[in-house]
Design an enzyme around this catalytic site. Structure first.
Site, short mmCIF file in Angstrom:
data_model
loop_
_atom_site.label_atom_id
_atom_site.label_comp_id
_atom_site.label_asym_id
_atom_site.label_seq_id
_atom_site.Cartn_x
_atom_site.Cartn_y
_atom_site.Cartn_z
N ARG A 51 31.83 -58.26 -1.60
CA ARG A 51 31.98 -56.94 -0.99
C ARG A 51 33.38 -56.64 -0.50
NH1 ARG A 51 27.15 -58.56 -0.90
NH2 ARG A 51 28.21 -60.51 -0.45
N THR A 52 33.95 -57.58 0.24
CA THR A 52 35.23 -57.26 0.90
C THR A 52 36.31 -57.00 -0.15
OG1 THR A 52 34.54 -58.72 2.69
CG2 THR A 52 36.85 -58.04 2.66
N LYS A 80 49.53 -75.90 -7.07
CA LYS A 80 50.62 -76.86 -7.35
C LYS A 80 51.30 -77.31 -6.07
CE LYS A 80 51.79 -73.94 -11.29
NZ LYS A 80 52.84 -72.97 -11.70
N ARG A 101 42.18 -62.98 2.49
CA ARG A 101 41.11 -63.81 3.05
C ARG A 101 41.53 -65.25 2.89
NH1 ARG A 101 34.74 -63.24 1.93
NH2 ARG A 101 35.12 -61.58 3.43
N HIS A 129 36.97 -60.94 11.31
CA HIS A 129 36.77 -60.17 10.08
C HIS A 129 36.82 -58.69 10.49
CE1 HIS A 129 35.61 -59.07 6.14
NE2 HIS A 129 34.52 -59.80 5.98
N1 CP Z 1 30.56 -59.28 4.27
C1 CP Z 1 31.42 -59.97 3.51
O1 CP Z 1 32.49 -60.40 3.96
O2 CP Z 1 31.01 -60.17 2.22
P1 CP Z 1 31.84 -60.92 1.10
O3 CP Z 1 31.98 -62.36 1.53
O4 CP Z 1 31.06 -60.76 -0.16
O5 CP Z 1 33.19 -60.28 1.02
#
Ligand code: CP
Length: 310
Positions: A51-52, A80, A101, A129
């Site tokens: 999703r993110t 590497k 991320r 998050h």
């Molecule tokens: N909610 C969320 O962070 O989903 P993903 O890990 O799929 O990005």
């Protein structure tokens, strides 16, 4: 460091949160706005995501910008031995915005210290998050018609769940009452309970996922037990099936109750909940597109009300 970066939800004020919610609402009404013409955005995902990453990339595409990046760090020079610092400095040569991320807590903050390009934290370990929090707040605002004075029940992995940590911090402005439902191994960390105490937020801890708690709630925020954060898989096996929501458990819930989940789910929400009008997690994920459009424009310093064509 670029002051437009979004690393922690704690970095932005109540007014900025409310403004981002209004801008998310704007994008829900007008999603296709070509206001990122000429901008290039990097999505650097050192951890898996559906999703993110896809909603951030969709947001850039719908705004007319371009995306570069990776979803699997093993295909990059970090495999590497290239350091995160060098990766960020290199990517900064190419783009206007970095969305990252990373599995290490603090990685996004560190990234802001080695580049002048704005950085959006798309999740750093069990820490924060913030873009998820903005879509959660937008979802709560849409379904409840307000953010103030709500009873929010968080269930499951409250130790490693960065989404609940971010959400708890953001809600400090809105007088919530929290119920934390978790086993001892996964209970809300002390630092977040201290945060509640310091901000005068009411919270109650439970190990049982009782009908009384569900019936008292406005928002039921379910979470997945995060297998990837456990060093001992036997510890995960012990706790992975403790809290499961079934449709029958919602029968006497408040009419306004909505079930949220950042997703992905494993087994904590049964499939029969999906057809219940109180289930909101798929719409919640869709709201991520609008919230992230708003976040991207803020990070790039774009005034959408001037630039958009409506
Ligand atoms: N909610 C969320 O962070 O989903 P993903 O890990 O799929 O990005």
């Amino acid at each position: 460091m670029n002051s437009n970066s979004l690393v922690s939800i704690d970095d932005i004020s109540r007014d900025e949160i409310l403004d981002l919610i209004e801008r998310a609402r704007f994008f829900e009404e007008h999603p296709d706005q070509k206001i990122l013409d000429g901008k290039v955005v990097a999505t650097l995902f050192f951890e898996p995501s559906t999703r993110t990453r896809l909603s951030f990339e969709t947001a850039v595409n719908r705004l007319g910008g371009r995306v570069i990046g990776f979803s699997d760090a093993s295909t990059t020079s970090s495999s590497k031995g290239e350091t995160l610092k060098d990766t960020i400095k290199m990517v900064s040569n190419y783009v206007d915005l970095i969305i990252m991320r990373h599995y290490l807590e603090g990685a996004a903050r560190y990234a802001t210290e080695v580049t002048d390009v704005p950085v959006i934290n798309a999740g750093d370990g069990a820490n924060q998050h913030p873009s998820q929090t903005m879509l959660d707040l937008y979802s709560i605002s849409k379904t409840q018609g307000k953010l103030n004075d709500l009873t929010i029940t968080m269930v499951g992995d409250l130790k490693y769940g960065r989404t609940v940590h971010s959400l708890l911090m953001a809600l400090r402005y809105f007088n919530p009452t929290f119920h934390f439902v978790a086993c001892d191994e996964l209970k809300m960390p002390k630092e977040y309970k201290d945060f509640c105490d310091a901000n005068g937020l009411k919270y109650y801890e439970h190990t049982e996922f009782s009908q009384d708690v569900i019936n008292a709630s406005d928002i039921l925020y379910m979470t997945r037990v995060q297998r990837e954060r456990f060093t001992d898989i036997m510890e995960y096996e012990k706790v992975k099936n403790l809290y499961n929501l079934h449709a029958s458990m919602l029968a006497d819930a408040k009419p306004n109750l909505r079930v949220l989940h950042p997703l992905p789910r494993v087994n904590e929400i049964a499939q029969d909940v999906d057809d219940d009008p109180k289930a909101y997690y798929f719409e919640q994920a869709r709201n991520g597109l609008y919230a992230r459009q708003a976040i991207i424009c803020k990070a790039l310093g774009i005034d959408i009300y001037k630039e958009a064509k409506v």
